[in-house]
Design an enzyme around this catalytic site. Structure first.
Site, short mmCIF file in Angstrom:
data_model
loop_
_atom_site.label_atom_id
_atom_site.label_comp_id
_atom_site.label_asym_id
_atom_site.label_seq_id
_atom_site.Cartn_x
_atom_site.Cartn_y
_atom_site.Cartn_z
N HIS A 46 0.83 -1.20 0.00
CA HIS A 46 0.00 0.00 0.00
C HIS A 46 0.87 1.26 0.00
O HIS A 46 0.56 2.24 -0.69
CB HIS A 46 -0.91 -0.03 1.23
CG HIS A 46 -1.69 1.22 1.44
ND1 HIS A 46 -1.35 2.17 2.38
CD2 HIS A 46 -2.80 1.70 0.81
CE1 HIS A 46 -2.22 3.16 2.34
NE2 HIS A 46 -3.10 2.91 1.40
N GLU A 49 2.14 1.84 -3.43
CA GLU A 49 1.08 2.38 -4.30
C GLU A 49 1.07 3.91 -4.22
O GLU A 49 0.96 4.60 -5.24
CB GLU A 49 -0.26 1.81 -3.86
CG GLU A 49 -1.47 2.46 -4.53
CD GLU A 49 -2.65 2.58 -3.59
OE1 GLU A 49 -3.26 3.66 -3.53
OE2 GLU A 49 -2.99 1.58 -2.91
N HIS A 50 1.19 4.45 -3.03
CA HIS A 50 1.22 5.91 -2.85
C HIS A 50 2.46 6.51 -3.52
O HIS A 50 2.38 7.56 -4.16
CB HIS A 50 1.25 6.26 -1.36
CG HIS A 50 -0.07 6.21 -0.69
ND1 HIS A 50 -0.58 7.27 0.04
CD2 HIS A 50 -1.01 5.23 -0.63
CE1 HIS A 50 -1.77 6.94 0.52
NE2 HIS A 50 -2.05 5.71 0.14
N GLU A 126 -3.96 8.02 7.53
CA GLU A 126 -4.92 7.08 6.93
C GLU A 126 -5.21 5.92 7.90
O GLU A 126 -6.36 5.48 8.03
CB GLU A 126 -4.37 6.54 5.61
CG GLU A 126 -5.35 5.66 4.86
CD GLU A 126 -4.82 5.20 3.50
OE1 GLU A 126 -5.53 4.41 2.84
OE2 GLU A 126 -3.72 5.62 3.11
#
Length: 414
Positions: A46, A49-50, A126
């Site tokens: 994840h 991905e950022h 997040e």
């Protein structure tokens, strides 16, 4: 019109041509997610991905944002437990520019060390947001309970401690290991010329020549039991489930019908009994989570502290009585609902892009709408009853509760 091509470097491209549309969506999928991570590296998929949006050899993060806005399009990504996907959606006249932009971030991202440090703060926020959203967070807790603190049991976003520890070497190593031609699929839906699009993909993605290391992992064991997470909330959040079928299982349409009858529609048993007749919950639904080699069938409910135990008992009661009480009318209604949802869903290019990508990843073949409609229609009441009995009576049951409750209240409930 569906077709499949193979790029010069071996990457499969699945395409659905929709000439009545004025847009195109291009997705690049990589077969890696949180289940491929170690506990120490949890959240790296994840995080990466950022980082793909934080600058390439020729574009800064601001340049990337300004470019997609100038096209009036959408450039985004998502990470799941088994896949990571990057996509761009633009008007058909900007297809070439969209492909070039998406390919640039996928092949030429630089993963600047300073940007990595800044992004750690974003992802920590997040994580806080997920933890402050109990009807979302409960699903992570349930996965961890049934699959343990490894593989599918790990949260997609990671933890504050793991995110804090990430270095540029970690990011680059993850790309080197998983982001190669053997684990990549390109999926496209919308209005385009097939030969032209494939030519552009060969041009822009041709620089991707590295291999990858696909992993062969054993299916995890579903663990039964009760997990209570006491927290001062206004509601108790409940997930109760049993082991079910893998994504490509021949019983995937049978469980879809079964799930619809139990709780995935407004006419379902749980919705009618718990919400409409008694008013015990605003949100209650059943769902199927399927992965490459395993899966589970579960129910979520959000209810008050004083009704948490009785709602849990009602869920168990409905699941256990389902096999002996399913009617032909319920099966008919479930089939019609599934077919209607399929047709309506396929009016979205985004849904079509995701559908054909997953078909390639999990089946390595294409199923047309007619194929799926026929498969749903072929499900029999005996198959639904048998599967319900098999799942509920032979497998372990697992319960996770988050909210103002205690372990003693749920002792012996399953």
């Amino acid at each position: 019109m569906y077709t499949k091509r193979i790029l010069n470097n071996g990457i499969p491209v699945v395409l659905e041509q929709l000439k009545a549309f004025r847009s195109i969506i291009i997705g690049i999928w990589v077969k890696v997610g949180s289940r491929n991570e170690t506990v120490e590296q949890n959240g790296i998929s994840h995080f990466l991905e950022h980082m793909f949006f934080k600058g390439t050899k020729k574009r800064s993060a601001v340049d990337i944002s300004m470019h997609i806005d100038s096209l009036g399009g959408d450039l985004n990504a998502f990470t799941s437990r088994e896949n990571t996907a990057f996509y761009v959606k633009v008007l058909d006249e900007y297809a070439d520019r969209g492909i070039e932009l998406l390919s640039d971030i996928f092949v030429h991202s630089t993963f600047d060390a300073e940007e990595i440090e800044k992004e750690k703060g974003v992802i920590k926020e997040e994580i806080k947001m997920v933890e402050d959203t109990p009807d979302d967070y409960i699903h992570d807790l349930f996965n961890q309970q049934v699959y343990g603190n490894m593989g599918l049991g790990l949260p997609v976003v990671g933890t504050r401690a793991t995110v804090k520890s990430f270095t540029r070497d970690n990011v680059v190593d993850h790309v080197r290991k998983y982001y190669g031609t053997a684990d990549t699929v390109v999926s496209i839906a919308g209005n385009f010329d097939i030969d032209h699009i494939v030519d552009r993909l060969n041009h822009y993605l041709g620089a991707l020549q590295r291999g990858s290391e696909p992993e062969q992992v054993l299916p995890p064991v579903f663990r039964g039991g009760i997990g209570i997470h006491s927290k001062d909330l206004s509601e108790a959040h409940i997930v109760l489930g049993v082991p079910a079928v893998a994504y490509a299982s021949p019983y995937r349409y049978v469980i879809a019908v079964l799930n619809s009858i139990l709780g995935s529609s407004v006419s379902s048993r749980l919705f009618q009994e718990v919400r409409e007749k008694r008013g015990y919950a605003y949100s209650i639904y059943s769902f199927v989570s399927s992965y490459r080699d395993c899966g589970y069938w579960a129910v979520y409910a959000g209810t008050s502290k004083k009704r948490a135990v009785v709602v849990t008992e009602m869920i168990i009661h409905e699941m256990k009585r389902l096999a002996d009480t399913i009617t032909s009318d319920e099966v008919r209604r479930a089939k019609d609902q599934l077919k209607g949802n399929l047709i309506i869903g396929m009016e979205s290019t985004s849904n079509r892009m995701q559908s054909i990508a997953r078909q390639q990843i999990y089946f390595k073949r294409h199923f047309s709408q007619n194929d799926i409609m026929k498969a749903v229609e072929a499900v029999t009441i005996d198959q639904v009853r048998d599967l319900s009995r098999q799942l509920v009576e032979t497998g372990p049951m697992s319960l996770t509760v988050l909210g103002p409750v205690t372990t003693e209240e749920f002792s012996g409930i399953i």
